[in-house]
Design a protein around this motif. Structure first.
Motif, PDB file in Angstrom:
ATOM      1  N   LEU A 327       0.826  -1.197   0.000  1.00 27.09           N
ATOM      2  CA  LEU A 327       0.000   0.000   0.000  1.00 27.09           C
ATOM      3  C   LEU A 327       0.868   1.257   0.000  1.00 27.09           C
ATOM      4  CD1 LEU A 327      -2.754  -1.180   2.485  1.00 27.09           C
ATOM      5  CD2 LEU A 327      -3.054  -0.681   0.053  1.00 27.09           C
ATOM      6  N   ARG A 328       2.012   1.189   0.718  1.00 27.18           N
ATOM      7  CA  ARG A 328       2.948   2.309   0.706  1.00 27.18           C
ATOM      8  C   ARG A 328       3.416   2.572  -0.721  1.00 27.18           C
ATOM      9  NH1 ARG A 328       4.714   6.183   3.026  1.00 27.18           N
ATOM     10  NH2 ARG A 328       6.798   5.827   3.811  1.00 27.18           N
ATOM     11  N   ALA A 329       3.841   1.498  -1.413  1.00 28.01           N
ATOM     12  CA  ALA A 329       4.370   1.638  -2.770  1.00 28.01           C
ATOM     13  C   ALA A 329       3.322   2.237  -3.695  1.00 28.01           C
ATOM     14  CB  ALA A 329       4.834   0.289  -3.291  1.00 28.01           C
ATOM     15  N   GLY A 331       1.270   4.427  -2.936  1.00 25.12           N
ATOM     16  CA  GLY A 331       1.022   5.835  -2.670  1.00 25.12           C
ATOM     17  C   GLY A 331       0.378   6.118  -1.334  1.00 25.12           C
ATOM     18  N   ALA A 332       0.069   5.071  -0.532  1.00 23.16           N
ATOM     19  CA  ALA A 332      -0.511   5.325   0.780  1.00 23.16           C
ATOM     20  C   ALA A 332       0.560   5.882   1.698  1.00 23.16           C
ATOM     21  CB  ALA A 332      -1.082   4.034   1.357  1.00 23.16           C
ATOM     22  N   GLY A 333       0.276   6.992   2.358  1.00 27.10           N
ATOM     23  CA  GLY A 333       1.226   7.564   3.295  1.00 27.10           C
ATOM     24  C   GLY A 333       1.164   6.826   4.618  1.00 27.10           C
ATOM     25  N   PRO A 334       2.153   7.060   5.475  1.00 25.11           N
ATOM     26  CA  PRO A 334       2.114   6.420   6.793  1.00 25.11           C
ATOM     27  C   PRO A 334       0.851   6.789   7.563  1.00 25.11           C
ATOM     28  CG  PRO A 334       4.065   7.822   6.558  1.00 25.11           C
ATOM     29  CD  PRO A 334       3.316   7.914   5.281  1.00 25.11           C
ATOM     30  N   ASP A 417      10.168  -0.001   7.023  1.00 23.87           N
ATOM     31  CA  ASP A 417      10.238  -1.045   6.001  1.00 23.87           C
ATOM     32  C   ASP A 417      10.418  -0.470   4.613  1.00 23.87           C
ATOM     33  OD1 ASP A 417       9.981  -2.949   7.855  1.00 23.87           O
ATOM     34  OD2 ASP A 417       7.910  -3.492   7.386  1.00 23.87           O
ATOM     35  N   GLY A 418       9.900   0.745   4.386  1.00 24.24           N
ATOM     36  CA  GLY A 418       9.951   1.292   3.053  1.00 24.24           C
ATOM     37  C   GLY A 418       9.098   0.454   2.116  1.00 24.24           C
TER      38      GLY A 418
ATOM     39  N   ASN C  49      14.169   2.341  -2.671  1.00 29.38           N
ATOM     40  CA  ASN C  49      13.507   3.159  -1.647  1.00 29.38           C
ATOM     41  C   ASN C  49      13.800   4.645  -1.847  1.00 29.38           C
ATOM     42  OD1 ASN C  49      12.046   1.295  -0.181  1.00 29.38           O
ATOM     43  ND2 ASN C  49      13.748   0.807   1.197  1.00 29.38           N
ATOM     44  N   VAL C  54      10.757   6.890  -0.432  1.00 34.71           N
ATOM     45  CA  VAL C  54      10.428   6.376   0.891  1.00 34.71           C
ATOM     46  C   VAL C  54      11.596   6.636   1.841  1.00 34.71           C
ATOM     47  CG1 VAL C  54       9.898   4.303   2.199  1.00 34.71           C
ATOM     48  CG2 VAL C  54       8.833   4.694  -0.012  1.00 34.71           C
ATOM     49  N   ASP C  78       4.810  10.857  -1.175  1.00 37.52           N
ATOM     50  CA  ASP C  78       3.889   9.722  -1.299  1.00 37.52           C
ATOM     51  C   ASP C  78       2.978   9.913  -2.512  1.00 37.52           C
ATOM     52  OD1 ASP C  78       4.881   8.402   0.933  1.00 37.52           O
ATOM     53  OD2 ASP C  78       3.500   9.407   2.310  1.00 37.52           O
ATOM     54  N   ARG C  81       4.899   9.540  -5.799  1.00 32.72           N
ATOM     55  CA  ARG C  81       5.138   8.114  -6.085  1.00 32.72           C
ATOM     56  C   ARG C  81       3.881   7.498  -6.677  1.00 32.72           C
ATOM     57  NH1 ARG C  81       6.643   6.953  -1.343  1.00 32.72           N
ATOM     58  NH2 ARG C  81       4.733   6.109  -0.472  1.00 32.72           N
ATOM     59  N   ALA C  82       2.735   7.794  -6.063  1.00 35.00           N
ATOM     60  CA  ALA C  82       1.488   7.212  -6.550  1.00 35.00           C
ATOM     61  C   ALA C  82       1.173   7.694  -7.968  1.00 35.00           C
ATOM     62  CB  ALA C  82       0.348   7.582  -5.605  1.00 35.00           C
ATOM     63  N   PHE C 110      -5.493   5.545  -5.053  1.00 36.38           N
ATOM     64  CA  PHE C 110      -4.569   6.415  -4.319  1.00 36.38           C
ATOM     65  C   PHE C 110      -4.135   7.633  -5.125  1.00 36.38           C
ATOM     66  CE2 PHE C 110      -3.929   2.496  -1.891  1.00 36.38           C
ATOM     67  CZ  PHE C 110      -4.136   3.002  -0.624  1.00 36.38           C
TER      68      PHE C 110
END
Lengths: 423, 176, 230
Positions: A327-329, A331-334, A417-418, C49, C54, C78, C81-82, C110
């Motif tokens: 989900l991060r990849a 585009g979901a932010g932390p 984790d990145g 990364n 990231v 973020d 990237r999306a 996203f």
């Protein structure tokens, strides 16, 4: 944000078994907590409903709470009786508007029998000063001819299927299988409308009737060789020597403490007078510790349920590391990851609490008859009180607060984790 | 199984001891309150010890002064009891009897099986309220004046029914 | 404008004395397809990364499509990237509890830009599925029930949807057998050409390097690795 929540929902659905068990635990815990609060509040309400309109309860010298419980709720036992003469004297006191004598000790199939006068039906008040209403029939006559007449409460009638004209016999003492006054049956002449008070579970007869059925008794058993037939009791003087307690209504409320002191200092015999509402409050003061303990235990059960939720979410996190990285990849932010976890916790807590409410409703429906007949607590379903809503909200708020921890861990993890979790 | 009977057995017995009438406990007073229409009637019973620290005739001028000061405090009803201000209540009558002050010393003094002597202060107050509907409670300053008093057991009878409440220095307000 | 431009990049893992990446220069032109070769542990993941925004470098610039990532906030990175990067990872890179189609549509949820560029995202995904020979009856199956090869193709569709300018593939074929590996790479290359996207293909397996415009060895590029070797 809506998309994130939708994904969180789908993810939660994929883990529905574990989350379902957690949810069930929270549901049971919150139902327990609500039930404790509900029974507490309704018991107080129900008890308070039963004592309105009586200014003083008078009995032999003893504990006020004990006297109130016995006279109003027919619970426990009286240590001593008081003299009938004291009743007559107090009834004539200028401050007294009405006085109703009570004589307890017998029963009919587990329901207490109350010997009293017809004035009881006139003066007894319950709830918001409501008078007793006859669903059918009339008060007992209280005359020599009508000595074996009985008026029953609505639950006695419902539980035993009695109607006007039915004949019943009374037992000595409160045990269902106690010795019977079988030779002197009573005719049911009146059935009272439901009140939600102990009146519903009571068989009312005249004071004279209580004397009459004990004419040929001594020491709790029939006198051997002496049996006085029902039709002959009329020849005897049926005025009792003693009564159990006395309910007093005053002309002016202002006199209540003066009369209470007067009675507590009664010269002829040692008497106790209590304000029933005061005795009830004293009872609640005494049971407050028990109530608080019960409440604390059920609150702890809720805490255990929520701890289970946190444990489930945290344990799930390790398995979901890759999912969160993906989900991060994408585009979901932390923040979104955090939101997903917190939303999941909130969802489970909210659903759990709602299910708890449903369980409570079902439990009440199932147990209400028992609570009413066994404990005298009216547990009808009603809307949630402000107290209960506050409880529900605090459970949900605690659940949300508890799920912030997994959310925070997920946030930290997704930062560390990145895009590619090292596992 | 009968819940009421359980309650009666388990709870009423110790209570019957604790709440027996006419009990004299040092540091513990009794207050009876009747609210009838626009009238509030208060009856107060305090162990003399709670007010002055002794329960016998005064032995010196200092003790006499303490009794006199107590008598004066008890007669200032408006400062001692404050009903909800919005109800606009005013003092109608005050009666206070402090043992060992004035001529009638016997009142309020009583012995317990001849062992020790106790003496009680008795006082009664009547307030009349212009707006009885606004009446929500009565705050007492008794704990401020009498530091040895730590508890006031109250009985109340009023329009919302009867009740008991325990007043303490932390909770000095009678409510209903 | 180059798709990716790295200048004087230095990156150190937290609490490590020696840097793990020290890259003077790396540039990928728009639409260029590059094979980045490096054994495992050579810092490939770290580099990705950094490129994905990231991780943040200690020194140097990472520019994507002319934007300096260091100049963007965390949220903006973020979003960037999306919007602009399609990722393909090793096996198990789908959300197992979503259907193939929902997985492919994730980038559009996203990124508004990807959604817009996809036109009708659902149609776009179905078109790509058809291109990659994924049978329609599989589209609505949960990803967990697909074979590894089918999953890889769903992952490719997810990276391609909404036409991102940069595709990044990290060991996407390590779970496939040799003939399938080559077939998948050919598919990917063809789609990258069709979408006019730059492709950065990262693998430890140098045999896959054919068909790419250019091959770069990370070891030759990374001064930190050279220092360690020396």
């Amino acid at each position: 944000m809506k998309a994130v929540l939708l994904i969180a929902l789908k993810s939660a659905w994929a883990r529905r078994l574990t989350l379902g068990i957690t949810l069930a635990a929270i549901a049971l815990a919150s139902a327990l907590l609500l039930a404790v609060e509900r029974v507490r509040a309704d018991a107080r309400q129900g008890f308070a409903q039963s004592v309105s309109g009586v200014d003083l309860v008078v009995g032999a010298r003893g504990g006020g709470v004990q006297l109130m419980l016995y006279a109003v709720f027919h619970a426990g036992s009286a240590s001593h009786n008081m003299r009938y003469d004291s009743y007559r004297a107090l009834a004539a006191h200028p401050a007294v508007a009405w006085a109703v004598p009570l004589s307890l000790g017998d029963s009919h199939r587990g329901f207490p029998v109350l010997g009293t006068t017809a004035a009881y039906f006139e003066h007894f008040r319950y709830g918001d000063r409501r008078a007793l209403v006859f669903a059918a029939g009339r008060p007992f006559a209280g005359t020599v001819e009508g000595v074996f007449e009985a008026v029953i409460g609505s639950q006695v009638a419902a539980a035993l299927g009695y109607r006007i004209g039915d004949r019943i016999t009374l037992s000595h003492g409160m045990e269902e299988l106690g010795p019977e006054h079988a030779d002197k049956p009573f005719a049911i002449v009146g059935i009272l409308a439901p009140t939600g008070t102990p009146v519903d579970r009571t068989v009312h007869v005249s004071l004279e009737a209580i004397t009459a059925i004990h004419l040929d008794w001594a020491g709790g058993a029939p006198l051997p060789g002496l049996a006085i037939p029902a039709e002959q009791v009329r020849k005897f003087d049926l005025q009792p020597q003693e009564i159990t307690a006395l309910l007093i209504g005053l002309k002016r409320r202002t006199d209540v403490f003066r009369l209470q002191r007067h009675i507590n200092g009664w010269r002829e015999e040692p008497l106790t007078a209590v304000l029933p509402g005061v005795a009830l409050d004293e009872l609640w003061q005494a049971v407050a510790t028990v109530e608080r303990t019960l409440f604390a235990i059920s609150a702890a059960v809720v805490a255990v349920g929520l701890a289970g939720l946190v444990a489930t979410l945290l344990a799930g996190l390790d398995q979901r590391r890759r999912e969160l990285a993906i989900l991060r990849a994408l585009g979901a932010g932390p923040g979104a990851i955090f939101l997903m976890l917190a939303a999941e916790g909130l969802l489970v807590t909210t659903l759990g609490t709602l299910l708890g409410c449903a369980l409570l409703a079902a439990g009440l429906a199932a147990l209400a008859p028992l609570a009413q007949t066994q404990f005298g607590i009216p547990l009808a379903w009603r809307m949630f009180s402000a107290n209960e809503i506050a409880l529900l909200l605090s459970i949900i708020a605690t659940g949300l607060a508890a799920s912030l921890l997994p959310g925070w861990r997920a946030w930290r993890m997704s930062l560390a984790d990145g895009l590619i979790p090292r596992n | 199984m009968n819940f009421h009977r359980l309650l009666a057995l388990g709870l009423a017995f110790p209570l019957s001891v604790a709440f027996a009438a006419g009990k004299h406990v040092h540091g513990e007073g009794r207050l009876d309150a009747v609210i009838d229409k626009e009238t509030i009637t208060l009856n107060l019973e305090l162990p003399l010890d709670a007010a002055v620290g002794f329960e016998r005739p005064p032995r010196n001028d200092k003790e006499k002064a303490a009794l006199a000061a107590t008598d004066k405090t008890l007669k200032e009803a408006a400062a001692l009891f404050v009903p909800t201000p919005a109800a606009r209540c005013t003092v109608q009558s005050v009666q206070a009897q402090v043992p060992f002050t004035g001529g009638d010393d016997k009142h309020g003094e009583h012995g317990h099986e001849g062992e020790t002597h106790h003496a009680d202060i008795e006082a009664s107050y009547v307030f009349r309220c212009a707006e009885p509907a606004a009446l929500k409670g009565i705050e007492t300053a008794l704990f401020k004046h009498f530091k040895r008093l730590y508890r006031l057991e109250t009985q109340r009878s009023g329009p919302s029914g009867q009740g008991a409440q325990r007043l303490t220095p932390k909770v000095p307000v009678l409510t209903w | 404008m180059p798709a990716l431009s790295i200048t004087d990049l230095l990156y150190r893992w937290p609490r490590q004395p020696a840097p793990c990446l020290d890259i003077p220069h790396l540039e990928i032109a728009a639409g260029e397809r590059i094979f980045l070769h490096g054994p495992s542990g050579s810092g490939k993941s770290t580099l990705l990364n950094l490129v994905g925004g990231v991780a943040v470098p200690e020194r140097g610039r990472v520019e994507l499509l002319g934007s300096d990532l260091a100049g963007l906030s965390g949220r903006a990175r973020d979003r960037f990237r999306a919007d602009h990067i399609g990722f393909i990872f090793q096996q198990f890179n789908l959300l197992p509890w979503l259907s193939a189609l929902d997985n492919a549509l994730l980038p559009c949820t996203f990124s508004a830009r990807r959604q817009e560029r996809a036109g009708d995202p659902r149609r776009a995904a179905e078109r790509l599925f058809a291109h990659l020979d994924l049978a329609p009856e599989l589209w609505r199956k949960p990803a967990a029930e697909l074979s590894v090869g089918q999953q890889q193709r769903v992952a490719a569709v997810r990276a391609l949807i909404g036409k991102p300018e940069i595709l990044i593939a990290d060991e996407p074929t390590s779970a496939l057998d040799a003939p399938r590996q080559q077939a998948f790479i050919d598919l990917l290359l063809a789609e990258a050409v069709a979408a006019d996207a730059a492709l950065l293909f990262v693998s430890h397996d140098a045999r896959l390097a054919a068909h790419f415009d250019r091959t770069v060895a990370l070891a030759a590029l990374n001064r930190a690795a050279q220092a360690e070797a020396a």
